[in-house]
Design a protein around this motif. Structure first.
Motif, PDB file in Angstrom:
ATOM      1  N   LYS A  32      35.107  29.264  42.705  1.00  0.00           N
ATOM      2  CA  LYS A  32      34.345  29.496  41.545  1.00  0.00           C
ATOM      3  C   LYS A  32      33.104  29.375  41.685  1.00  0.00           C
ATOM      4  O   LYS A  32      31.651  29.656  41.650  1.00  0.00           O
ATOM      5  CB  LYS A  32      34.954  28.960  40.236  1.00  0.00           C
ATOM      6  N   HIS A  33      32.381  28.286  42.565  1.00  0.00           N
ATOM      7  CA  HIS A  33      30.969  27.774  42.937  1.00  0.00           C
ATOM      8  C   HIS A  33      30.987  28.871  44.335  1.00  0.00           C
ATOM      9  O   HIS A  33      31.768  29.761  45.557  1.00  0.00           O
ATOM     10  CB  HIS A  33      31.246  26.530  43.566  1.00  0.00           C
ATOM     11  N   VAL A  34      29.304  29.386  44.952  1.00  0.00           N
ATOM     12  CA  VAL A  34      29.349  30.258  45.646  1.00  0.00           C
ATOM     13  C   VAL A  34      27.911  29.722  46.041  1.00  0.00           C
ATOM     14  O   VAL A  34      27.288  29.155  45.691  1.00  0.00           O
ATOM     15  CB  VAL A  34      28.505  31.463  45.139  1.00  0.00           C
TER      16      VAL A  34
ATOM     17  N   THR B 274      30.620  37.850  48.607  1.00  0.00           N
ATOM     18  CA  THR B 274      31.428  37.738  46.846  1.00  0.00           C
ATOM     19  C   THR B 274      31.201  38.104  45.785  1.00  0.00           C
ATOM     20  O   THR B 274      29.430  38.081  45.452  1.00  0.00           O
ATOM     21  CB  THR B 274      32.073  36.268  47.002  1.00  0.00           C
ATOM     22  N   ASN B 275      31.322  38.759  45.199  1.00  0.00           N
ATOM     23  CA  ASN B 275      31.056  40.055  44.361  1.00  0.00           C
ATOM     24  C   ASN B 275      30.300  38.458  42.697  1.00  0.00           C
ATOM     25  O   ASN B 275      30.148  38.671  41.893  1.00  0.00           O
ATOM     26  CB  ASN B 275      31.948  40.682  43.689  1.00  0.00           C
ATOM     27  N   GLN B 276      30.757  37.663  43.316  1.00  0.00           N
ATOM     28  CA  GLN B 276      30.969  36.252  42.044  1.00  0.00           C
ATOM     29  C   GLN B 276      29.406  35.878  42.227  1.00  0.00           C
ATOM     30  O   GLN B 276      28.749  35.033  41.214  1.00  0.00           O
ATOM     31  CB  GLN B 276      31.291  35.358  42.441  1.00  0.00           C
ATOM     32  N   TYR B 277      28.796  35.928  43.470  1.00  0.00           N
ATOM     33  CA  TYR B 277      27.062  36.652  43.391  1.00  0.00           C
ATOM     34  C   TYR B 277      26.319  37.314  41.798  1.00  0.00           C
ATOM     35  O   TYR B 277      25.274  37.246  41.393  1.00  0.00           O
ATOM     36  CB  TYR B 277      26.221  36.641  44.363  1.00  0.00           C
TER      37      TYR B 277
ATOM     38  N   ALA C 117      27.490  36.217  38.995  1.00  0.00           N
ATOM     39  CA  ALA C 117      26.991  35.585  38.043  1.00  0.00           C
ATOM     40  C   ALA C 117      25.998  34.213  37.802  1.00  0.00           C
ATOM     41  O   ALA C 117      25.971  33.443  37.322  1.00  0.00           O
ATOM     42  CB  ALA C 117      28.606  35.014  37.398  1.00  0.00           C
TER      43      ALA C 117
ATOM     44  N   GLU D 132      24.811  41.896  45.655  1.00  0.00           N
ATOM     45  CA  GLU D 132      25.029  40.881  45.602  1.00  0.00           C
ATOM     46  C   GLU D 132      23.320  39.392  46.061  1.00  0.00           C
ATOM     47  O   GLU D 132      23.397  38.916  46.048  1.00  0.00           O
ATOM     48  CB  GLU D 132      25.478  39.873  46.797  1.00  0.00           C
TER      49      GLU D 132
ATOM     50  N   ALA E  66      36.049  34.511  46.689  1.00  0.00           N
ATOM     51  CA  ALA E  66      36.494  35.152  45.731  1.00  0.00           C
ATOM     52  C   ALA E  66      37.589  34.212  45.357  1.00  0.00           C
ATOM     53  O   ALA E  66      37.981  34.229  44.146  1.00  0.00           O
ATOM     54  CB  ALA E  66      37.097  36.590  45.431  1.00  0.00           C
TER      55      ALA E  66
ATOM     56  N   ARG F 206      20.571  34.327  44.735  1.00  0.00           N
ATOM     57  CA  ARG F 206      20.817  35.197  45.621  1.00  0.00           C
ATOM     58  C   ARG F 206      20.291  34.253  47.261  1.00  0.00           C
ATOM     59  O   ARG F 206      19.634  34.939  47.457  1.00  0.00           O
ATOM     60  CB  ARG F 206      21.465  35.566  44.895  1.00  0.00           C
TER      61      ARG F 206
END
Length: 422
Positions: free
Chosen positions: A288-290, A318-321, A323, A349, A285, A329
């Motif tokens: 900003k990149h995953v 991460t829950n940023q997946y 986006a 995710e 988190a 994914r």
């Protein structure tokens, strides 16, 4: 007759001029050295021809190899050969080993800086009993192999952050068949690579209980990577840690990640009461990149103690997946997963979850199975492993298992294929 006699005498005289330990003029040279100065002279002599430098079973402080020709240079010693520092600066085609890298009065290291085609094998790195570190550093190098080596006590009492292997924009690196064990306050492998990092058949045994402060002791991941394209983690055994993110932590701007046929252990009889918390953390988190293009396939994950923040699960993403486009994914297939009590940190995710066995918690799809299982030593299946045998999705299963044994047309879930012997 007189010409023949003169020719023979001339060849004998030329042979006498060769340093002790060298071979004939038309074969690779071998030079025996006992001091740093002798090593420097040997490197200079073999710069274009290549050959072998044999290190005596004694102590060397600082050895350096700079730019050189195309022919292979071999640095050969024994475990009784101790070297404090080896610097490879802008060099190529050098092999090193066997020998021991350990401190004398400073931190010990092998550093490959802007070098290529370097083979490090049968080398032991250890700073045990000292206040220094013993590490392998690989900044901005290409085509590096590390094999059959041992990393232990890399900096137990060092005042600085220590990583047994530190990566910085290295490309085409393979670490294989090596053992990492018993380190306090360090990561075994840490850093950022360029393209193509392969971790094959290594044993990351354990990071030990740490008492050097919250910051230092909070960084005891077995492998932590935060940049690179093309990561292949295959056929490894991951042992215990306690404080830190995970046994395997990949985050930030990473692409094409394959985590296949690995065994993640939650406990170790050598450190009773010590339990690993999370096997894999994918993304963070804090960035900003995953990682994109992640495939987690046919692993046996027996890790799953509750984290300090309360999370209980063998894997965390991460829950940023949320986006990220679905096609980018992670895919989770054919794994044994010890604990998945909070599916929101995994199920929401992933791109797909296929034929996983969850021992405790919830599955992510209709093809996942929830239930207890019978295991043999180190998570191997037995004839009674009803939820494992023949239950994997063959479209995702690799051709062989963690031991190199071929998988059948009806492959098993997890890292091991049942061989019918137990």
């Amino acid at each position: 007759m007189r010409r023949t006699t003169l020719l023979v005498l001339g060849l004998a005289a030329a042979a006498c001029l060769l340093p002790v330990g060298q071979v004939g003029a038309h074969g690779p040279l071998t030079i025996h050295v006992r001091t740093d100065a002798q090593f420097a002279a040997a490197v200079k002599r073999l710069r274009l021809s290549g050959g072998t430098i044999k290190l005596a079973p004694t102590w060397f402080r600082g050895l350096e190899i700079g730019p050189r020709g195309w022919h292979q240079l071999r640095i050969v010693g024994s475990r009784r050969t101790h070297v404090e520092q080896i610097l490879l600066r802008g060099t190529r085609r050098v092999s090193i080993g066997p020998l021991t890298v350990s401190p004398i009065s400073h931190d010990a290291r092998i550093q490959s800086l802007q070098s290529s085609r370097i083979d490090i094998h049968d080398v032991k790195f250890s700073a045990a009993g000292t206040r220094y570190a013993a590490t392998l550093q690989l900044p901005i190098s290409n085509r590096i192999t590390v094999r059959h080596s041992e990393f232990t006590h890399c900096g137990d009492r060092s005042p600085h952050m220590v990583n047994c292997i530190l990566l910085w924009e290295v490309t085409n690196l393979t670490v294989s068949d090596s053992t990492f064990h018993d380190c306090r306050g360090c990561d075994f492998i840490n850093g950022r690579f360029g393209h193509n990092l392969a971790l094959y058949r290594n044993h990351f045994a354990r990071t030990l209980p740490c008492h050097m402060g919250a910051y230092r002791c909070g960084h005891q991941d077995l492998v932590q990577l935060f940049g690179g394209v093309g990561l292949d983690v295959r056929d490894n055994v991951f042992g215990v840690y306690k404080k830190g993110a995970a046994q395997l932590y990949v985050t930030n701007r990473m692409r094409r990640i394959r985590i296949v046929n690995n065994l993640f252990l939650g406990t170790d009889p050598r450190v009773p009461g010590y339990e690993a918390r999370v096997a894999m953390v994918i993304g963070s988190a804090q960035t900003k990149h995953v990682p994109r293009g992640v495939r987690i396939v046919n692993n046996t994950v027996l890790t799953g103690a509750r984290r300090i923040d309360g999370y209980l699960g063998s894997i965390r993403m991460t829950n940023q997946y949320g986006a990220v486009p679905l096609r980018a994914r992670p895919i989770l297939a054919n794994n044994v997963i010890a604990v998945l009590e909070d599916p929101n940190q995994v199920c929401s995710e992933v791109r797909a979850s296929v034929s996983n066995l969850i021992l405790q918690g919830e599955g992510c799809s209709k093809t996942d199975t929830i239930g207890g299982e019978v295991f043999g030593p180190e998570g191997r299946p037995t004839r009674y492993s009803a939820f494992l045998l023949g239950r994997a999705d063959r479209g995702f299963a690799p051709q062989v298992d963690i031991t190199g044994h071929p998988r059948s047309p009806e492959p098993d879930i997890g890292a091991f294929q049942y061989t019918g012997t137990r």
